[in-house]
Scaffold this motif. Structure first.
Motif, mmCIF file in Angstrom:
data_model
loop_
_atom_site.group_PDB
_atom_site.id
_atom_site.type_symbol
_atom_site.label_atom_id
_atom_site.label_comp_id
_atom_site.label_asym_id
_atom_site.label_seq_id
_atom_site.Cartn_x
_atom_site.Cartn_y
_atom_site.Cartn_z
ATOM 1 N N ILE A 39 26.657 35.612 0.851
ATOM 2 C CA ILE A 39 25.184 35.605 1.351
ATOM 3 C C ILE A 39 24.540 36.291 -0.012
ATOM 4 N N LEU A 40 25.202 37.258 -0.500
ATOM 5 C CA LEU A 40 24.418 37.791 -1.530
ATOM 6 C C LEU A 40 24.232 36.916 -2.846
ATOM 7 N N ASP A 41 25.285 36.471 -3.106
ATOM 8 C CA ASP A 41 25.383 35.598 -4.604
ATOM 9 C C ASP A 41 24.558 34.327 -3.959
ATOM 10 N N THR A 42 24.433 33.890 -2.837
ATOM 11 C CA THR A 42 23.523 32.487 -2.626
ATOM 12 C C THR A 42 22.160 33.133 -2.879
ATOM 13 N N ILE A 43 21.749 34.030 -2.497
ATOM 14 C CA ILE A 43 20.638 34.590 -2.601
ATOM 15 C C ILE A 43 20.085 34.755 -4.187
ATOM 16 N N VAL A 44 21.151 35.334 -4.991
ATOM 17 C CA VAL A 44 20.887 35.406 -6.221
ATOM 18 C C VAL A 44 20.689 34.149 -7.015
ATOM 19 N N THR A 45 21.633 33.236 -6.666
ATOM 20 C CA THR A 45 21.614 31.861 -7.217
ATOM 21 C C THR A 45 20.488 30.913 -6.999
ATOM 22 N N GLN A 46 19.947 31.075 -5.693
ATOM 23 C CA GLN A 46 18.716 30.476 -5.251
ATOM 24 C C GLN A 46 17.596 30.982 -6.058
ATOM 25 N N VAL A 47 17.366 32.203 -6.382
ATOM 26 C CA VAL A 47 16.327 32.859 -7.170
ATOM 27 C C VAL A 47 16.576 32.310 -8.492
ATOM 28 N N LEU A 48 17.606 32.164 -8.876
ATOM 29 C CA LEU A 48 17.884 31.975 -10.583
ATOM 30 C C LEU A 48 17.610 30.483 -10.509
ATOM 31 N N GLN A 49 17.985 29.560 -9.540
ATOM 32 C CA GLN A 49 17.621 28.277 -9.702
ATOM 33 C C GLN A 49 16.229 27.880 -9.393
ATOM 34 N N GLY A 50 15.639 28.624 -8.593
ATOM 35 C CA GLY A 50 13.814 28.356 -8.568
ATOM 36 C C GLY A 50 13.234 29.033 -9.553
ATOM 37 N N VAL A 51 13.823 29.647 -10.606
ATOM 38 C CA VAL A 51 13.004 30.259 -11.547
ATOM 39 C C VAL A 51 13.255 29.190 -12.508
ATOM 40 N N VAL A 52 14.453 28.681 -12.972
ATOM 41 C CA VAL A 52 14.747 27.856 -14.054
ATOM 42 C C VAL A 52 14.272 26.336 -13.490
ATOM 43 N N GLY A 53 14.109 25.856 -12.201
ATOM 44 C CA GLY A 53 13.476 24.782 -11.606
ATOM 45 C C GLY A 53 11.876 24.837 -12.068
ATOM 46 N N ILE A 54 11.255 26.061 -11.580
ATOM 47 C CA ILE A 54 9.810 26.159 -12.004
ATOM 48 C C ILE A 54 9.394 25.935 -13.194
ATOM 49 N N ALA A 55 10.176 26.736 -14.229
ATOM 50 C CA ALA A 55 10.277 26.630 -15.543
ATOM 51 C C ALA A 55 10.180 25.248 -15.942
ATOM 52 N N ILE A 81 16.479 14.540 -8.970
ATOM 53 C CA ILE A 81 17.701 14.560 -9.569
ATOM 54 C C ILE A 81 17.996 15.541 -10.481
ATOM 55 N N VAL A 82 16.907 15.836 -11.187
ATOM 56 C CA VAL A 82 17.125 16.922 -12.107
ATOM 57 C C VAL A 82 17.317 18.162 -11.596
ATOM 58 N N GLY A 83 16.903 18.556 -10.276
ATOM 59 C CA GLY A 83 17.125 19.787 -9.488
ATOM 60 C C GLY A 83 18.553 19.898 -9.188
ATOM 61 N N ILE A 84 19.080 18.853 -8.933
ATOM 62 C CA ILE A 84 20.388 18.747 -8.459
ATOM 63 C C ILE A 84 21.355 19.216 -9.531
ATOM 64 N N PHE A 85 21.068 18.676 -10.689
ATOM 65 C CA PHE A 85 22.044 19.126 -11.807
ATOM 66 C C PHE A 85 21.523 20.715 -12.295
ATOM 67 N N VAL A 86 20.432 21.071 -12.052
ATOM 68 C CA VAL A 86 20.178 22.457 -12.351
ATOM 69 C C VAL A 86 20.884 23.206 -11.434
ATOM 70 N N GLY A 87 20.754 22.840 -10.322
ATOM 71 C CA GLY A 87 21.330 23.766 -9.221
ATOM 72 C C GLY A 87 22.955 23.937 -9.512
ATOM 73 N N PHE A 88 23.781 22.932 -9.914
ATOM 74 C CA PHE A 88 25.016 22.789 -10.373
ATOM 75 C C PHE A 88 25.272 23.721 -11.416
ATOM 76 N N GLY A 89 24.382 23.325 -12.274
ATOM 77 C CA GLY A 89 24.582 24.017 -13.718
ATOM 78 C C GLY A 89 24.376 25.708 -13.650
ATOM 79 N N THR A 90 23.357 25.806 -12.950
ATOM 80 C CA THR A 90 22.822 27.394 -12.676
ATOM 81 C C THR A 90 24.235 28.153 -12.115
ATOM 82 N N LEU A 91 24.678 27.299 -10.785
ATOM 83 C CA LEU A 91 25.594 28.056 -10.171
ATOM 84 C C LEU A 91 26.740 28.311 -10.991
ATOM 85 N N THR A 92 27.152 27.220 -11.819
ATOM 86 C CA THR A 92 28.194 27.293 -12.753
ATOM 87 C C THR A 92 28.370 28.363 -13.551
#
Length: 167
Positions: A39-55, A81-92
């Motif tokens: 749960i906690l890591d999902t919250i952190v990665t979602q925030v990171l993905q959002g920041v990268v995606g917005i930027a 499509i880019v959002g999917i790759f940003v998500g995988f990349g950020t999580l990795t």
């Protein structure tokens, strides 16, 4: 009589010797702690993905506006499509970076757990990378069910790692 060399490299820079006394008796983290980590890591990665995606979206939108071109429906499809790759990349990057350097993600710091090899040693970069990539297996989170209180998921067993209590 030989004296110790004060300039010699330390035997170990890892806290493993203090945490893992007997590699055959690893203190495996409970299912509750593992779930809280998720749960906690999902919250952190979602925030990171959002920041990268917005930027990325802002940079793209500003560049399109500078050219005088409106954003089209094709651009919106590309964003998805880019959002999917940003998500995988950020999580990795998040898991590989934190677990390679610290043997812990943000959540594991909070819950007092860490990643070790199945024998109690420090995991290699390859094990951490494999562990991270195994998280992308569909329904991998369900691999924790039915283990009779021994929470070892596919990303643990496939990479030869375990998550243990440090406190």
């Amino acid at each position: 009589m030989q004296s110790e060399n004060p300039y010699a490299a330390p035997e170990s820079i890892s806290p493993m010797s203090e945490i893992v006394q007997d590699p055959h008796q690893l203190r495996i983290a409970s299912q509750g702690k593992r779930f809280l980590n998720l749960i906690l890591d999902t919250i952190v990665t979602q925030v990171l993905q959002g920041v990268v995606g917005i930027a990325l979206g802002v940079v793209y939108g500003v560049s399109r506006a500078a050219q005088g071109d409106p954003v089209t429906s094709q651009d919106e499809l590309m964003f998805q499509i880019v959002g999917i790759f940003v998500g995988f990349g950020t999580l990795t990057i998040y898991f590989v970076f934190t677990e390679t350097l610290f043997q812990r993600s943000f959540a594991k710091f909070l819950t007092g757990t860490m990643v070790v090899r199945a024998d109690g040693g420090r995991p290699s970069f390859g094990q951490i990378l494999g562990r991270t990539l195994a998280r992308f297996i569909p329904f991998e989170a369900f691999s924790f069910f039915g283990n009779k209180g021994f929470p070892v998921g596919w990303h643990d067993s496939l990479s030869g790692t375990r998550v243990i209590n440090t406190r």
